[in-house]
Motif scaffolding. Structure first.
Motif, PDB file in Angstrom:
ATOM      1  N   SER A 267      41.530  21.555  40.720  1.00 51.41           N
ATOM      2  CA  SER A 267      40.221  22.200  40.630  1.00 51.41           C
ATOM      3  C   SER A 267      39.131  21.168  40.379  1.00 51.41           C
ATOM      4  N   GLY A 268      37.918  21.480  40.856  1.00 50.78           N
ATOM      5  CA  GLY A 268      36.783  20.585  40.678  1.00 50.78           C
ATOM      6  C   GLY A 268      35.820  20.723  41.835  1.00 50.78           C
ATOM      7  N   MET A 269      35.003  19.698  42.044  1.00 49.84           N
ATOM      8  CA  MET A 269      34.089  19.654  43.180  1.00 49.84           C
ATOM      9  C   MET A 269      34.319  18.353  43.918  1.00 49.84           C
ATOM     10  N   ASN A 270      34.491  18.433  45.239  1.00 54.27           N
ATOM     11  CA  ASN A 270      34.750  17.225  46.013  1.00 54.27           C
ATOM     12  C   ASN A 270      33.452  16.519  46.392  1.00 54.27           C
ATOM     13  N   ALA A 271      33.580  15.391  47.074  1.00 54.35           N
ATOM     14  CA  ALA A 271      32.421  14.566  47.401  1.00 54.35           C
ATOM     15  C   ALA A 271      31.455  15.260  48.339  1.00 54.35           C
ATOM     16  N   SER A 272      31.928  16.273  49.058  1.00 53.05           N
ATOM     17  CA  SER A 272      31.059  17.015  49.982  1.00 53.05           C
ATOM     18  C   SER A 272      30.341  18.168  49.290  1.00 53.05           C
ATOM     19  N   GLY A 273      30.620  18.401  48.006  1.00 49.28           N
ATOM     20  CA  GLY A 273      29.980  19.486  47.273  1.00 49.28           C
ATOM     21  C   GLY A 273      30.713  20.808  47.355  1.00 49.28           C
ATOM     22  N   ASP A 274      31.931  20.807  47.909  1.00 52.77           N
ATOM     23  CA  ASP A 274      32.723  22.033  47.988  1.00 52.77           C
ATOM     24  C   ASP A 274      33.429  22.292  46.657  1.00 52.77           C
ATOM     25  N   VAL A 275      33.565  23.572  46.309  1.00 52.75           N
ATOM     26  CA  VAL A 275      34.252  23.953  45.079  1.00 52.75           C
ATOM     27  C   VAL A 275      35.747  24.040  45.357  1.00 52.75           C
ATOM     28  N   MET A 276      36.541  23.225  44.671  1.00 58.78           N
ATOM     29  CA  MET A 276      37.990  23.194  44.866  1.00 58.78           C
ATOM     30  C   MET A 276      38.670  24.037  43.789  1.00 58.78           C
ATOM     31  N   LEU A 277      39.516  24.952  44.220  1.00 65.33           N
ATOM     32  CA  LEU A 277      40.289  25.781  43.305  1.00 65.33           C
ATOM     33  C   LEU A 277      41.746  25.354  43.377  1.00 65.33           C
ATOM     34  N   GLY A 278      42.262  24.822  42.272  1.00 68.81           N
ATOM     35  CA  GLY A 278      43.649  24.376  42.237  1.00 68.81           C
ATOM     36  C   GLY A 278      44.598  25.549  42.386  1.00 68.81           C
ATOM     37  N   THR A 279      45.524  25.454  43.325  1.00 66.75           N
ATOM     38  CA  THR A 279      46.428  26.575  43.596  1.00 66.75           C
ATOM     39  C   THR A 279      47.431  26.814  42.482  1.00 66.75           C
ATOM     40  N   ILE A 280      47.631  25.839  41.598  1.00 61.69           N
ATOM     41  CA  ILE A 280      48.563  26.028  40.486  1.00 61.69           C
ATOM     42  C   ILE A 280      47.821  26.362  39.190  1.00 61.69           C
ATOM     43  N   ASP A 281      46.485  26.414  39.246  1.00 67.24           N
ATOM     44  CA  ASP A 281      45.704  26.744  38.058  1.00 67.24           C
ATOM     45  C   ASP A 281      45.644  28.252  37.851  1.00 67.24           C
ATOM     46  N   VAL A 282      45.394  28.656  36.614  1.00 64.25           N
ATOM     47  CA  VAL A 282      45.299  30.074  36.274  1.00 64.25           C
ATOM     48  C   VAL A 282      43.828  30.477  36.255  1.00 64.25           C
ATOM     49  N   HIS A 283      43.588  31.801  36.115  1.00 61.91           N
ATOM     50  CA  HIS A 283      42.214  32.327  36.162  1.00 61.91           C
ATOM     51  C   HIS A 283      41.311  31.693  35.113  1.00 61.91           C
ATOM     52  N   HIS A 284      41.877  31.412  33.957  1.00 62.42           N
ATOM     53  CA  HIS A 284      41.066  30.815  32.884  1.00 62.42           C
ATOM     54  C   HIS A 284      40.485  29.468  33.336  1.00 62.42           C
ATOM     55  N   GLN A 285      41.285  28.683  34.023  1.00 62.34           N
ATOM     56  CA  GLN A 285      40.804  27.378  34.488  1.00 62.34           C
ATOM     57  C   GLN A 285      39.771  27.530  35.599  1.00 62.34           C
ATOM     58  N   TRP A 286      39.959  28.499  36.463  1.00 65.01           N
ATOM     59  CA  TRP A 286      38.962  28.758  37.511  1.00 65.01           C
ATOM     60  C   TRP A 286      37.632  29.199  36.881  1.00 65.01           C
ATOM     61  N   THR A 287      37.725  30.103  35.907  1.00 65.18           N
ATOM     62  CA  THR A 287      36.513  30.599  35.250  1.00 65.18           C
ATOM     63  C   THR A 287      35.761  29.473  34.559  1.00 65.18           C
ATOM     64  N   LYS A 288      36.487  28.577  33.918  1.00 61.69           N
ATOM     65  CA  LYS A 288      35.864  27.426  33.258  1.00 61.69           C
ATOM     66  C   LYS A 288      35.141  26.547  34.274  1.00 61.69           C
ATOM     67  N   MET A 331      33.768  14.676  43.137  1.00 61.11           N
ATOM     68  CA  MET A 331      32.344  14.334  43.144  1.00 61.11           C
ATOM     69  C   MET A 331      32.032  13.233  42.132  1.00 61.11           C
ATOM     70  N   ALA A 332      32.649  13.293  40.946  1.00 65.09           N
ATOM     71  CA  ALA A 332      32.385  12.285  39.913  1.00 65.09           C
ATOM     72  C   ALA A 332      32.802  10.897  40.382  1.00 65.09           C
ATOM     73  N   ASP A 333      33.954  10.802  41.056  1.00 67.68           N
ATOM     74  CA  ASP A 333      34.413   9.507  41.572  1.00 67.68           C
ATOM     75  C   ASP A 333      33.488   9.000  42.669  1.00 67.68           C
ATOM     76  N   HIS A 334      33.019   9.909  43.522  1.00 68.00           N
ATOM     77  CA  HIS A 334      32.108   9.516  44.600  1.00 68.00           C
ATOM     78  C   HIS A 334      30.783   9.023  44.024  1.00 68.00           C
ATOM     79  N   TYR A 335      30.295   9.705  42.993  1.00 65.73           N
ATOM     80  CA  TYR A 335      29.060   9.265  42.342  1.00 65.73           C
ATOM     81  C   TYR A 335      29.230   7.875  41.730  1.00 65.73           C
ATOM     82  N   SER A 336      30.371   7.644  41.083  1.00 65.19           N
ATOM     83  CA  SER A 336      30.639   6.335  40.476  1.00 65.19           C
ATOM     84  C   SER A 336      30.657   5.234  41.542  1.00 65.19           C
ATOM     85  N   THR A 337      31.280   5.530  42.689  1.00 67.86           N
ATOM     86  CA  THR A 337      31.326   4.547  43.781  1.00 67.86           C
ATOM     87  C   THR A 337      29.930   4.241  44.289  1.00 67.86           C
TER      88      THR A 337
END
Length: 484
Positions: A267-288, A331-337
């Motif tokens: 889960s997170g946001m990729n360098a293109s600005g898309d919202v990534m939902l981890g398929t092994i994460d639970v609803h609580h992690q998605w909500t966060k 996104m954070a790694d792309h910003y750092s680069t």
């Protein structure tokens, strides 16, 4: 000279010879590294994972990162490199009576600063033999006695595969090519299986389409995509999970408006600005994650600002990130680069005309040592390199980059047209390709499919790939260079 002085001199000389020998033992050329890793390449090469698209994609991405790591170590003056975590699916290369080869997942961290140690780390982490890396005792003794550099080219003999139990990859590939069927013969043998699987998947496909449309309209999503080639049932379960969350806590999804959702490994946001939902994460992690999207949006704005500043400094060229060419970058790694590259540009004064590189694109890579021009027309630029050499390189290759970019755009237009025509003429339900198939290969394949005009593909989904396969939902995978 006194006896003590002589002993000190002799001791220093011996220590120097030993240290020189140890340093030389840690030096391995690029060609020797490739030879030394042949058992590893044979165990993880994507071509042997034709029936397993997900595992094949993981190995492709990890191999790209490993090669970049080794390339960085061979860069002159390179003393350190950031640790890198890699995951591979390793085939069971022992001879067995199973109809399908087994494989296991292996994850390890690279933290070594020389090629030899890195090669040993890879082999041992994957439980692969390292006997071929060990120096014969007699040779080792003669080298130490002589005090001269030791050079041992790795020679591979057919007896190696007999002794270790590994299959000879060259021989196996040759056999595979000899028995590769023609397209007509393969379709005749597999059409019935594909049709049955496809018909069985139709209710799931309809449910997938309904859920996708419903979620996009309800929360004003730009699109819903998947990182990997998961089956229809797997995709449905992911959308159903997101749909349940939207009914249980509809306020949580408000921040998703205007975004593209990508079901991925993490889960997170990729360098293109898309919202990534981890398929092994639970609803609580998605909500966060949904709650954190406003802060991600601020980071995205800062990233766009850095892109603009870099473009101003580099003649109007644009920094892009191509997800298809490598693993997803947060996104954070792309910003750092971008930040690191921007700071290095600001420390030196480049003399590029503000519009001299307008319309050209570039990709930044941390693991690369020298700039290059990709066949598709974009520059591949290391984040740390001599900026005078970078300026000369960009100016020297600008014309060729424009030429390749124009050719790429023309190919993409032609590809879209020929795919549309192929869908109509062959009455296909769908026609796609793997990311590793380029536009030229796709165009050639589609034209040949229309010439063949086989009625056995009517009403099915076809994916142009590098291998033959009937997927779990009835999709047909055919190699782009199929035989007729």
């Amino acid at each position: 000279m006194s006896m003590n002085a002589l002993l000190r001199c002799t001791s220093r000389s011996q220590r120097k010879q030993v240290s020189t020998y140890l340093v030389q033992q840690r030096v391995l050329s690029g060609a020797e590294a490739v030879n030394a890793l042949r058992p590893f390449y044979f165990a993880v090469h994507p071509d042997f994972f034709g029936q397993y698209p997900r595992e094949r994609e993981v190995n492709e991405n990890s191999l790209k990162r490993l090669n970049g790591y080794l390339e960085h170590l061979q860069k002159p003056g390179s003393n350190s490199v950031l640790p890198m975590e890699l995951t591979f699916y390793v085939r069971d290369t022992k001879e067995n009576n199973q109809k399908q080869p087994g494989f296991r997942s292996v994850t390890f961290i690279l933290h070594t600063n020389d090629v030899l140690s890195t090669v040993m780390n890879v082999l041992t982490s994957c439980s692969l033999p390292v006997e071929h890396m060990k120096e014969p005792k007699e040779t080792s003794k003669s080298v130490r006695d002589a005090g001269v550099p030791f050079h041992r080219p790795i020679k591979w003999d057919k007896s190696y595969y007999t002794f270790t139990g590994f299959r000879d990859p060259e021989q196996e590939l040759q056999q595979a090519k000899r028995v590769e069927p023609t397209l007509h013969l393969w379709l005749r043998n597999c059409e019935s299986e594909a049709t049955n699987k496809h018909n069985a998947s139709l209710p799931r496909r309809e449910e997938l389409s309904r859920l996708r449309k419903e979620l996009c309209q309800k929360f004003l999503l730009t699109d819903i995509r998947w990182q990997r080639s998961w089956g229809v049932a797997h995709k449905c379960s992911q959308l159903q999970s997101l749909s349940r969350l939207s009914h249980q806590n509809p306020e949580a999804l408000i921040n998703l408006q205007g975004h593209t959702v990508v079901f991925a490994d993490h889960s997170g946001m990729n360098a293109s600005g898309d919202v990534m939902l981890g398929t092994i994460d639970v609803h609580h992690q998605w909500t966060k994650l949904f709650q954190q999207l406003p802060s991600y949006q601020n980071l995205r704005q800062q990233t766009d600002w850095l892109r603009e500043r870099i473009s101003d400094l580099l003649g109007g060229s644009q920094v892009i990130h191509l997800e298809k060419l490598g693993p997803i970058q947060p996104m954070a790694d792309h910003y750092s680069t971008l930040s690191t590259f921007h700071k290095s540009l600001m420390s030196q004064h480049l003399r590029l005309h503000p519009r001299s590189l307008h319309g050209l694109t570039m990709v930044l890579e941390n693991d690369r040592s020298t700039p290059s021009l990709h066949e598709m027309g974009h520059f591949i630029i290391p984040t740390s390199c001599d900026h005078l050499k970078l300026q000369i390189f960009l100016q020297k290759h600008a014309f060729e980059a424009r030429k390749r970019t124009l050719h790429r755009n023309q190919l993409q237009v032609e590809e879209e047209a020929v795919v549309k025509l192929c869908l109509q003429r062959l009455s296909l339900r769908g026609l796609s390709k793997e990311p590793s198939v380029n536009s030229s290969q796709m165009i050639l394949c589609c034209k040949r499919l229309m010439e063949e005009h086989s009625p056995l593909m009517q009403g099915l989904h076809v994916c142009v790939s590098h291998f033959y396969s009937v997927m779990q939902d009835g999709d047909l995978c055919v190699p782009w260079d199929w035989k007729n």
